[in-house]
Design a protein around this motif. Structure first.
Motif, PDB file in Angstrom:
ATOM      1  N   GLU A 375      -3.783  33.834   5.780  1.00  0.00           N
ATOM      2  CA  GLU A 375      -4.510  32.912   4.914  1.00  0.00           C
ATOM      3  C   GLU A 375      -5.439  32.013   5.734  1.00  0.00           C
ATOM      4  N   GLY A 377      -7.056  28.605   6.048  1.00  0.00           N
ATOM      5  CA  GLY A 377      -7.038  27.217   5.597  1.00  0.00           C
ATOM      6  C   GLY A 377      -8.298  26.529   6.093  1.00  0.00           C
ATOM      7  N   GLU A 378      -8.412  25.234   5.794  1.00  0.00           N
ATOM      8  CA  GLU A 378      -9.607  24.498   6.166  1.00  0.00           C
ATOM      9  C   GLU A 378      -9.852  24.488   7.681  1.00  0.00           C
ATOM     10  N   PHE A 381     -11.396  27.762   8.834  1.00  0.00           N
ATOM     11  CA  PHE A 381     -12.605  28.189   8.144  1.00  0.00           C
ATOM     12  C   PHE A 381     -13.861  27.755   8.877  1.00  0.00           C
ATOM     13  N   GLU A 413      -7.707  34.432   1.100  1.00  0.00           N
ATOM     14  CA  GLU A 413      -7.821  33.068   0.568  1.00  0.00           C
ATOM     15  C   GLU A 413      -6.472  32.357   0.588  1.00  0.00           C
ATOM     16  N   PRO A 414      -6.496  31.031   0.680  1.00  0.00           N
ATOM     17  CA  PRO A 414      -5.234  30.284   0.694  1.00  0.00           C
ATOM     18  C   PRO A 414      -4.418  30.569  -0.556  1.00  0.00           C
TER      19      PRO A 414
ATOM     20  N   LYS B  60     -11.630  22.637  -4.090  1.00  0.00           N
ATOM     21  CA  LYS B  60     -10.350  22.512  -3.370  1.00  0.00           C
ATOM     22  C   LYS B  60      -9.191  22.463  -4.348  1.00  0.00           C
ATOM     23  N   THR B  65     -10.728  27.484  -0.110  1.00  0.00           N
ATOM     24  CA  THR B  65     -10.955  26.860   1.192  1.00  0.00           C
ATOM     25  C   THR B  65     -12.443  26.507   1.260  1.00  0.00           C
TER      26      THR B  65
END
Ligand SMILES: [Zn+2]
Lengths: 433, 143
Positions: A375, A377-378, A381, A413-414, B60, B65
């Motif tokens: 996954e 995450g921010e 990314f 995707e998360p 979000k 993301t």
């Protein structure tokens, strides 16, 4: 905090004397009362009176999960049903479940062991224990529950599910100890954030996490997310349930096996030979105080090693290292043994990556193909394609270096990898379909 | 002189792009410019919208993301060699373009190019010195 100072700190010699006495007793009893054991011992050419030292345990045959299934439901009980006060069963994802029974004294023993485990995590009478293990046939919920009551703490029997309500209760009741699976602990933290509650502001000070393999880096994640001390607890219903072994707050390094009730061994899963301390292999456990459901040399399928070094906490019981996989879960990919937990360790080494992953094994032609879904995450990314591709390459390279197997990494995707109150689904092996 | 751009990670699965546009439409957000870069298994959607913060927050909350980066919007004269001139300026100054995409203004005759540089400040300075017109974020959001 040591719950049973006398038995948890016995000098090695005294402990082994107790083990031998209890082992002899158990072996005699199963031979006399369980036809399965009598037949197996006879086939192996060993009589109970030939067990004269702890070393003689090796002469006894192993008991496997298959043996338990073949004696479904009560074939391995060593007491008449009127003495059985509780029945648990493991979820049988394939075939029949395995059924275990407890006498009143077994329930009492289990409560004592869980009280010891909770104490090892620093729990006292004043604590509020938020028990999010499932209640029911699964041993997790009730095991922790009885231990918490035995200890005199306040237990919240919340069980699994309804995560938002769990967070509200933890906040409002001021829960101080959390017990659940490690993946659910992370899920709780995530959901709290989504609800606008800082999970670090909860009163939690420690957590006992088990029922699925996890890693040191996952410990860091949980500790950071929930601001608590995360400890590993181990158990399986075939032995007693949770409370076979537990990490101590003082060392946080390896789980003390309650050796006055269980005798651990490590064997080579292929040959069945005993392995020396420190070597990694399959954990085998013999119960030496269980009445209703004693097991002799039970093959747990769990992969670990034993550490006999003295511990700073004062307990003299041997420590097992974190479970690094299950011999059942072991995937053989192009001839290489791969445990999902090893992939997890690789991911955890890469700072920007979160430990949410899934392994997909397929066969293309005659070749096994391993895909690791990770996954994004921010932190991982980027708005630049090449940076994400570099991340994929980096993970692929590290897996190759660490495991010696090529994998294809696919960023997803998360939250697209399913996780729930139960165990995270880590492996999809399409080769068997 | 910078323009805020949001970027969204998308799996190459049917309907994911439509999910982004649905979420933004429901939140009343207008998309000013859009570009999708994709590989065989994932894509990165880059958007310039009328309300960056709200868009980011909404996406979000819907489980995407989302990242935020600064890009530069440059007006290009609508005549042969317009783009070439700008790229030459950047090349001579040794400024690296990470990616770019075009965006046609509703009103004017000129096209707008969105540039992502590794060194945004340096790039803006160079372009301004050469008399290239750079569009302010505020102007772009409200176009
Ligand atoms: Zn210890």
């Amino acid at each position: 905090m040591i719950y049973n100072m006398e038995f948890e700190t016995l000098p090695r010699e005294a402990l082994e004397a107790i083990q031998l006495k209890r082992l002899k007793n158990t072996v005699e009893r199963v031979y006399a009362t369980v036809p399965f054991y009598r037949r197996k011992f006879d086939e192996a050419g060993v009589k109970p009176d030939q067990i004269k030292s702890l070393d003689d345990l090796k002469r006894l045959p192993f008991t496997t999960k298959q043996d338990l299934r073949e004696n479904y439901p009560f074939g391995l009980f060593a007491v008449p049903m009127e003495n059985v006060v509780r029945i648990h069963a493991s979820s049988g994802t394939t075939g029949k479940p395995t059924v275990v029974g407890y006498t009143a004294r077994d329930v009492e023993t289990w409560a004592e062991l869980m009280a010891r485990a909770l104490s090892a995590a620093g729990a006292t009478r004043g604590d509020i224990i938020h028990n999010a293990y499932g209640y029911g046939l699964f041993t997790g919920g009730l095991g922790i529950h009885y231990g918490a009551e035995k200890l005199g703490a306040s237990v919240i029997p919340i069980s699994g599910g309804n995560t938002k309500r769990q967070i509200m209760i933890m906040r409002d009741f001021g829960s101080t100890i959390l017990t659940c699976t490690p993946s659910y602990a992370l899920h709780l933290a995530e959901v709290a954030v989504e609800m606008g509650i800082d999970p670090r502001s909860l009163k939690l000070k420690a957590g006992l996490f088990g029922a699925e393999p996890w890693s040191e880096r996952m410990r860091d994640e949980i500790e950071k997310a929930l601001d608590l001390v995360a400890l590993d607890i181990y158990g399986l219903s075939e032995i007693i349930g949770p409370g076979v072994s537990v990490e101590c707050l003082e060392a946080k390094r390896g789980l003390h096996i309650f050796e006055d009730h269980f005798i651990p061994e490590i064997i080579d899963p292929e040959t069945g030979e005993n392995l020396p301390y420190g070597e990694t292999g399959e954990l085998v456990i013999t119960t030496i105080t269980k009445e209703a459901f004693p097991v002799i040399r039970y093959r747990t399928r769990d992969i670990t090693s034993l550490n006999p070094e003295p511990c700073v906490c004062g307990r003299t019981h041997i420590r097992m290292n974190r479970i690094t996989g299950r011999s059942d879960d072991m995937l053989i990919i192009r001839g290489v043994n791969v445990f999902p937990s090893q992939i997890e360790s690789v991911l955890m080494e890469i700072e920007e990556v979160e430990p949410h992953y899934q392994l997909i094994v397929e066969r293309e032609g005659n070749l096994d193909v391993l895909t690791v879904m990770v996954e994004v995450g921010e932190q991982a990314f980027s708005d630049e394609v090449k940076k994400l591709q570099q991340l994929e390459k980096k993970i692929e390279k590290n897996i190759k270096e660490y495991l010696g197997v090529s994998a294809r990494v696919q960023l997803v995707e998360p939250k697209s990898i399913e996780r729930s109150a139960g165990k995270a689904k880590r492996v999809i092996d399409k080769r068997k379909l | 002189m910078k323009v805020e751009q949001i970027s969204i990670f998308l799996e190459n699965k049917a309907g994911r792009l439509a999910e982004v546009t649905r979420v933004l439409a429901e939140a009343g957000i207008n998309i000013r410019a859009l570009s999708l870069a994709d590989t065989s298994d994932f894509g990165i959607l880059r958007l310039i919208v009328n309300d960056t913060e709200k868009a980011k927050q909404t996406l979000k909350e819907n489980g995407f993301t989302v990242g935020k980066t600064n890009v530069v919007a440059v007006e290009v004269e609508d005549r042969p060699g317009g783009l070439h001139r700008i790229l030459e300026i950047l090349r001579k100054a040794g400024i690296n373009v990470e990616y770019m995409y075009a965006f046609v203004q509703q009103s004017g005759n000129n096209a707008v190019l969105i540039f992502r540089f590794d060194n945004t400040d340096e790039a803006i300075k160079t372009l301004q010195q050469e008399g290239v017109r750079i569009i302010e974020g505020a102007q772009l959001y409200s176009m």
